[in-house]
Scaffold this motif. Structure first.
Motif, short mmCIF file in Angstrom:
data_model
loop_
_atom_site.label_atom_id
_atom_site.label_comp_id
_atom_site.label_asym_id
_atom_site.label_seq_id
_atom_site.Cartn_x
_atom_site.Cartn_y
_atom_site.Cartn_z
N THR A 87 15.19 -11.24 -2.16
CA THR A 87 14.51 -11.05 -0.88
C THR A 87 14.10 -9.59 -0.78
O THR A 87 14.49 -8.76 -1.60
N ASP A 88 13.31 -9.27 0.22
CA ASP A 88 12.91 -7.87 0.40
C ASP A 88 14.14 -6.98 0.54
O ASP A 88 14.21 -5.90 -0.05
N LYS A 89 15.13 -7.43 1.32
CA LYS A 89 16.32 -6.63 1.55
C LYS A 89 17.17 -6.54 0.29
O LYS A 89 17.68 -5.45 -0.05
N SER A 90 17.34 -7.66 -0.42
CA SER A 90 18.16 -7.59 -1.63
C SER A 90 17.51 -6.70 -2.68
O SER A 90 18.20 -5.98 -3.42
N LEU A 142 26.65 -1.46 -4.13
CA LEU A 142 25.31 -1.93 -3.76
C LEU A 142 24.86 -3.09 -4.66
O LEU A 142 24.28 -4.07 -4.18
N ALA A 143 25.14 -2.96 -5.96
CA ALA A 143 24.79 -4.05 -6.88
C ALA A 143 25.53 -5.32 -6.51
O ALA A 143 24.98 -6.43 -6.59
N GLY A 144 26.79 -5.18 -6.10
CA GLY A 144 27.55 -6.34 -5.65
C GLY A 144 26.93 -6.98 -4.42
O GLY A 144 26.84 -8.22 -4.33
N GLN A 145 26.51 -6.16 -3.48
CA GLN A 145 25.84 -6.71 -2.29
C GLN A 145 24.59 -7.48 -2.67
O GLN A 145 24.33 -8.58 -2.14
N ALA A 181 19.15 -3.58 -4.46
CA ALA A 181 19.23 -3.56 -5.92
C ALA A 181 18.55 -2.33 -6.49
O ALA A 181 19.04 -1.70 -7.44
N GLN A 182 17.41 -1.96 -5.92
CA GLN A 182 16.68 -0.78 -6.40
C GLN A 182 17.54 0.48 -6.24
O GLN A 182 17.59 1.32 -7.14
N GLU A 183 18.20 0.60 -5.11
CA GLU A 183 19.07 1.76 -4.91
C GLU A 183 20.21 1.76 -5.92
O GLU A 183 20.58 2.81 -6.47
N MET A 222 11.82 2.58 -12.38
CA MET A 222 13.08 3.07 -11.80
C MET A 222 13.88 3.90 -12.79
O MET A 222 14.69 4.75 -12.39
N ILE A 223 13.69 3.65 -14.08
CA ILE A 223 14.44 4.41 -15.08
C ILE A 223 13.50 5.30 -15.90
O ILE A 223 13.83 5.70 -17.03
#
Length: 386
Positions: free
Chosen positions: A204-207, A243-246, A211-213, A313-314
């Motif tokens: 989703t937009d939020k996930s 954050l990855a877990g979320q 994930a990006q962070e 991102m990397i």
């Protein structure tokens, strides 16, 4: 599908006073402490927790294997049957978190395990509070409602919203105490979860934002955290893992994780290392998505853009370049990328991975459809000439 909520997570040693306050507020005088066999005493957490646990009745559980087996969990449930605890505190890595969640899930109901694993039964977790103190920056299990359990070489996932810990504490001093090889594998696990969540068909937009962070923090800090044990980098990796877990709690994992379990079970490769081995080749595989094998309803262009964004991102200009960079990063942290050196050498080994690593449910979260033949081709590419 769950969505990301504002988590109850604390950072830094001074925040442990909040755990004591929560235990007092909940009237938790009897506590089940779930830890690793030796990692608890080796970490700073045992010292930090001592004043929090003082005056409480504490029962410790630590006799179980990494990647917990059903037999372990059944035995533990029988052993603690007479313990009237109201809170569970988990201190350790992903396996410790899994065991703590499974105890909460099946306490006084061990006879329900088979029904949940094999017959699609719904878990019925107990009312015990669950508090998590991760000692590795990798699994992010303190931010998910999932627990992993193995039985006869097969990996099962137990899921229930009430298995999401009530609160979590990320302590840099705890993260600093784990061996380098464990820290490296954990760091790659956090990074891979962020990547997989970002490209998942369920994102989703939020996930994706979360994930990006996670991906950015992990990539920027993992070497300094693993190799140099810099305190600021360790805290950043703790945040990345959480954050990855979320994010993965929303999307679940995809093909690299699905294949990784066979590498761990049959070849003894640690979980985060195993996932990272598969990530570069599956990244390249996903980048070749077409309309004929597309699984993401948002379209081929959307998937290709997503993969380009992951590369950016990397600091890479293409998925191919990103795959190379990930392999290079593993080698910097002394994680072997040579399947032969890791014991996977023959076509028979390859077929064992395919037989036990091709989980249609997990693979179908992937943006590109993967068949057994596709996986065989990926493994052949990684193995080269037998």
């Amino acid at each position: 599908m769950p969505e990301i909520d504002d988590p109850c997570v604390f950072f830094g040693e001074s925040s442990l006073s909040e755990l004591g306050a929560m235990l007092d507020a909940g009237g938790h005088r009897s506590v089940l402490l779930v830890t690793g066999r030796a990692s608890y005493e080796a970490s700073a957490v045992s010292r930090l927790l001592a004043p929090v646990l003082a005056g409480r009745e504490v029962t410790r559980v630590s006799d179980f294997e990494t990647n917990p087996k059903k037999d372990d969990v059944v035995r533990i449930l029988n052993e603690i049957q007479g313990v009237d605890f109201t809170a569970v505190i988990a201190v350790g890595g992903g396996s410790v978190m899994d065991v703590a969640k499974l105890i909460k899930c099946f306490n006084h109901a061990s006879d329900q395990i088979d029904q949940v694993l094999y017959s699609g039964g719904d878990p019925a977790p107990s009312s015990a509070a669950l508090f998590a103190l991760p000692t590795t920056a990798g699994s992010g299990s303190e931010a998910t409602q999932f627990a992993v359990l193995y039985d006869r070489g097969t990996k099962y996932s137990v899921s229930h919203p009430e298995l999401l810990p009530d609160a979590a504490w990320v302590l840099p001093s705890a993260l600093a105490s784990v061996p380098r090889e464990v820290a490296a594998a954990a760091a790659m696990d956090a990074f891979c979860q962020g990547v997989e969540s970002y490209w998942s068909i369920h994102s989703t937009d939020k996930s994706k934002e979360t994930a990006q962070e996670a991906v950015g923090l992990a990539w920027e800090n993992m070497v300094a955290a693993v190799v140099d044990r810099e305190p600021a980098a360790l805290e950043a990796m703790g945040r990345a893992s959480h954050l990855a877990g979320q994010a993965i709690n929303v999307t679940r994992t995809t093909a690299p994780h699905a294949v990784s379990y066979a590498l761990t079970t049959y070849f003894g490769i640690s979980h985060g290392h195993a996932v990272a081995l598969m990530l570069p080749e599956i990244l390249k595989f996903n980048a070749a998505v077409t309309e004929a094998d597309l699984l993401d309803a948002r379209g081929v262009d959307y998937v290709k853009t997503t993969l380009d964004e992951l590369g950016s991102m990397i600091g890479c200009s293409s998925p191919l370049q990103a795959a190379r960079a990930i392999t290079d990063r593993m080698e910097v942290m002394a994680l072997s990328t040579d399947l032969h050196a890791l014991g996977i050498k023959t076509s028979r080994d390859r077929e064992l991975v395919i037989k036990h690593g091709f989980n249609p449910g997990r693979v179908n979260n992937n943006p590109r459809r993967m068949t057994e033949g596709d996986l065989r081709g990926i493994l052949d590419s990684m193995l080269g000439a037998y």
